[in-house]
Scaffold this active site. Sequence first.
Site, PDB file in Angstrom:
ATOM      1  N   GLY A 101       9.699  31.253  11.420  1.00 57.74           N
ATOM      2  CA  GLY A 101      11.040  31.566  11.887  1.00 57.74           C
ATOM      3  C   GLY A 101      11.163  31.370  13.389  1.00 57.74           C
ATOM      4  O   GLY A 101      11.295  30.255  13.883  1.00 57.74           O
ATOM      5  N   GLY A 102      11.073  32.464  14.128  1.00 58.66           N
ATOM      6  CA  GLY A 102      11.318  32.445  15.574  1.00 58.66           C
ATOM      7  C   GLY A 102      10.566  31.359  16.329  1.00 58.66           C
ATOM      8  O   GLY A 102      11.141  30.670  17.183  1.00 58.66           O
ATOM      9  N   SER A 104       6.065  36.190  11.402  1.00 62.44           N
ATOM     10  CA  SER A 104       5.520  36.258  12.757  1.00 62.44           C
ATOM     11  C   SER A 104       4.352  35.302  12.987  1.00 62.44           C
ATOM     12  O   SER A 104       3.395  35.641  13.689  1.00 62.44           O
ATOM     13  CB  SER A 104       5.122  37.707  13.095  1.00 62.44           C
ATOM     14  OG  SER A 104       6.262  38.561  13.035  1.00 62.44           O
ATOM     15  N   GLY A 147       9.905  38.627  11.698  1.00 59.44           N
ATOM     16  CA  GLY A 147      10.625  38.899  12.941  1.00 59.44           C
ATOM     17  C   GLY A 147      10.191  40.182  13.627  1.00 59.44           C
ATOM     18  O   GLY A 147      10.883  40.661  14.528  1.00 59.44           O
ATOM     19  N   ASN A 182      11.996  27.500   9.786  1.00 67.22           N
ATOM     20  CA  ASN A 182      13.255  28.043   9.270  1.00 67.22           C
ATOM     21  C   ASN A 182      14.062  28.499  10.476  1.00 67.22           C
ATOM     22  O   ASN A 182      13.776  29.538  11.063  1.00 67.22           O
ATOM     23  CB  ASN A 182      12.967  29.218   8.321  1.00 67.22           C
ATOM     24  CG  ASN A 182      14.234  29.937   7.902  1.00 67.22           C
ATOM     25  OD1 ASN A 182      15.342  29.459   8.144  1.00 67.22           O
ATOM     26  ND2 ASN A 182      14.080  31.095   7.264  1.00 67.22           N
ATOM     27  N   TRP A 183      15.048  27.686  10.823  1.00 67.19           N
ATOM     28  CA  TRP A 183      15.840  28.011  12.026  1.00 67.19           C
ATOM     29  C   TRP A 183      16.733  29.220  11.807  1.00 67.19           C
ATOM     30  O   TRP A 183      17.314  29.747  12.760  1.00 67.19           O
ATOM     31  CB  TRP A 183      16.714  26.818  12.409  1.00 67.19           C
ATOM     32  CG  TRP A 183      15.981  25.645  12.990  1.00 67.19           C
ATOM     33  CD1 TRP A 183      14.610  25.480  13.085  1.00 67.19           C
ATOM     34  CD2 TRP A 183      16.565  24.471  13.573  1.00 67.19           C
ATOM     35  NE1 TRP A 183      14.324  24.280  13.680  1.00 67.19           N
ATOM     36  CE2 TRP A 183      15.501  23.634  13.985  1.00 67.19           C
ATOM     37  CE3 TRP A 183      17.873  24.039  13.772  1.00 67.19           C
ATOM     38  CZ2 TRP A 183      15.727  22.392  14.597  1.00 67.19           C
ATOM     39  CZ3 TRP A 183      18.096  22.808  14.376  1.00 67.19           C
ATOM     40  CH2 TRP A 183      17.023  21.995  14.789  1.00 67.19           C
ATOM     41  N   LYS A 184      16.913  29.659  10.576  1.00 70.31           N
ATOM     42  CA  LYS A 184      17.864  30.735  10.260  1.00 70.31           C
ATOM     43  C   LYS A 184      19.229  30.375  10.882  1.00 70.31           C
ATOM     44  O   LYS A 184      19.569  29.197  10.926  1.00 70.31           O
ATOM     45  CB  LYS A 184      17.321  32.090  10.721  1.00 70.31           C
ATOM     46  CG  LYS A 184      15.897  32.320  10.167  1.00 70.31           C
ATOM     47  CD  LYS A 184      15.409  33.719  10.291  1.00 70.31           C
ATOM     48  CE  LYS A 184      14.000  33.801   9.687  1.00 70.31           C
ATOM     49  NZ  LYS A 184      13.493  35.165   9.650  1.00 70.31           N
ATOM     50  N   GLU A 197       6.172  35.733   2.147  1.00 69.15           N
ATOM     51  CA  GLU A 197       6.662  36.303   3.399  1.00 69.15           C
ATOM     52  C   GLU A 197       6.838  37.808   3.235  1.00 69.15           C
ATOM     53  O   GLU A 197       7.905  38.265   2.769  1.00 69.15           O
ATOM     54  CB  GLU A 197       8.011  35.676   3.778  1.00 69.15           C
ATOM     55  CG  GLU A 197       7.957  34.183   4.015  1.00 69.15           C
ATOM     56  CD  GLU A 197       9.109  33.712   4.891  1.00 69.15           C
ATOM     57  OE1 GLU A 197       8.829  33.129   5.930  1.00 69.15           O
ATOM     58  OE2 GLU A 197      10.263  33.956   4.540  1.00 69.15           O
ATOM     59  N   HIS A 257      14.877  33.462   0.154  1.00 71.94           N
ATOM     60  CA  HIS A 257      14.401  34.095   1.388  1.00 71.94           C
ATOM     61  C   HIS A 257      14.746  35.582   1.347  1.00 71.94           C
ATOM     62  O   HIS A 257      15.801  35.972   0.832  1.00 71.94           O
ATOM     63  CB  HIS A 257      15.035  33.422   2.608  1.00 71.94           C
ATOM     64  CG  HIS A 257      14.369  33.852   3.881  1.00 71.94           C
ATOM     65  ND1 HIS A 257      14.669  35.042   4.488  1.00 71.94           N
ATOM     66  CD2 HIS A 257      13.391  33.286   4.613  1.00 71.94           C
ATOM     67  CE1 HIS A 257      13.902  35.174   5.572  1.00 71.94           C
ATOM     68  NE2 HIS A 257      13.120  34.124   5.668  1.00 71.94           N
ATOM     69  N   GLU A 304      15.919  37.517   3.435  1.00 76.56           N
ATOM     70  CA  GLU A 304      17.212  37.867   4.033  1.00 76.56           C
ATOM     71  C   GLU A 304      18.355  37.613   3.052  1.00 76.56           C
ATOM     72  O   GLU A 304      19.375  38.307   3.072  1.00 76.56           O
ATOM     73  CB  GLU A 304      17.398  37.089   5.347  1.00 76.56           C
ATOM     74  CG  GLU A 304      16.475  37.660   6.434  1.00 76.56           C
ATOM     75  CD  GLU A 304      16.002  36.672   7.477  1.00 76.56           C
ATOM     76  OE1 GLU A 304      16.592  35.587   7.615  1.00 76.56           O
ATOM     77  OE2 GLU A 304      15.000  36.996   8.155  1.00 76.56           O
TER      78      GLU A 304
HETATM   79  P1  13P Z   1       9.485  34.952  11.825  1.00 76.57           P
HETATM   80  O1  13P Z   1       8.487  33.810  11.967  1.00 76.57           O
HETATM   81  O2  13P Z   1      10.517  34.965  12.910  1.00 76.57           O
HETATM   82  O3  13P Z   1       8.796  36.259  11.617  1.00 76.57           O
HETATM   83  O4  13P Z   1      10.326  34.657  10.490  1.00 76.57           O
HETATM   84  C1  13P Z   1       9.651  34.359   9.320  1.00 76.57           C
HETATM   85  C2  13P Z   1      10.614  33.865   8.322  1.00 76.57           C
HETATM   86  O5  13P Z   1      11.441  34.606   7.824  1.00 76.57           O
HETATM   87  C3  13P Z   1      10.575  32.429   7.993  1.00 76.57           C
HETATM   88  O6  13P Z   1      11.340  32.167   6.860  1.00 76.57           O
END
Ligand code: 13P
Length: 253
Positions: free
Chosen positions: A239-240, A218, A182, A22-24, A176, A105, A107
Amino acid sequence: MNAIATNPTTVTGGRTRLVIGNWKMHGNLADNAALLAALRPATLTARIAVCVPFPYLAQAAEALKGSAVTWGAQDVSVHAQGAYTGEVSAPMLKDFGCAWVLVGHSERRSMHAESDQLVADKAKAALAAGVTPVVCVGESLAERDAGQAVAVIQRQLAPVLALGAQAVCQMVIAYEPVWAIGTGRTASPEQAQEVHAAIRAALDGIGAGGIQILYGGSVKGANAASLFSMPDIDGALVGGASLVADEFLRIAA
Ligand code: 13P
């Protein structure tokens, strides 16, 4: 419905391991080109996919064409078309070859006040267009500390399960925990497995227990194997670490 990679390895229960990035809201044309090119030749244990920002769907489609890597988006409208300024519909995602779309998600739930019902409606809209929804669920730290983690996940899932087994069997669920996103603070494999088992039980309750349940929060190359050793963790939503090709590939290796 899901695109099948050339070399998927099945994990517990005959499910294929799946690792989705997930590149966000990250990326630009130049950086994306390098990242996508690095993913293309990968021969991995897991099936991999990337969920990119809307403007880069065409770039992902072009760069990944003919590879085992599939792509998707991070949100979708409940409507197929119409006067919904700023929205992007599931048929539009399908036009760009999306195999996946993230819905719910954390967010989006927290920053855009998406309700459990809206998330289910988005999953339904995705399915109607032939795009696999990855339904995200997860509790906050306060909810976990109050012993409410499983109850919150069950509440979030309820309108999704109400869509029925036939629909849910075409979905993927991603657990999640909000406190692990994050933050560098991953749920332990045992903490994650406990919730995954509860999700599996809820899915089993409607006859949809065979779908993939991914863990997100994470996830890195260094902790993926221990998470994947759990019987109900079928892959990861990353994510990251999905923005760094070597790290992402290590998770899926
Ligand atoms: P991180 O891997 O950066 O913690 O993010 C997880 C996430 O929200 C994937 O959708």
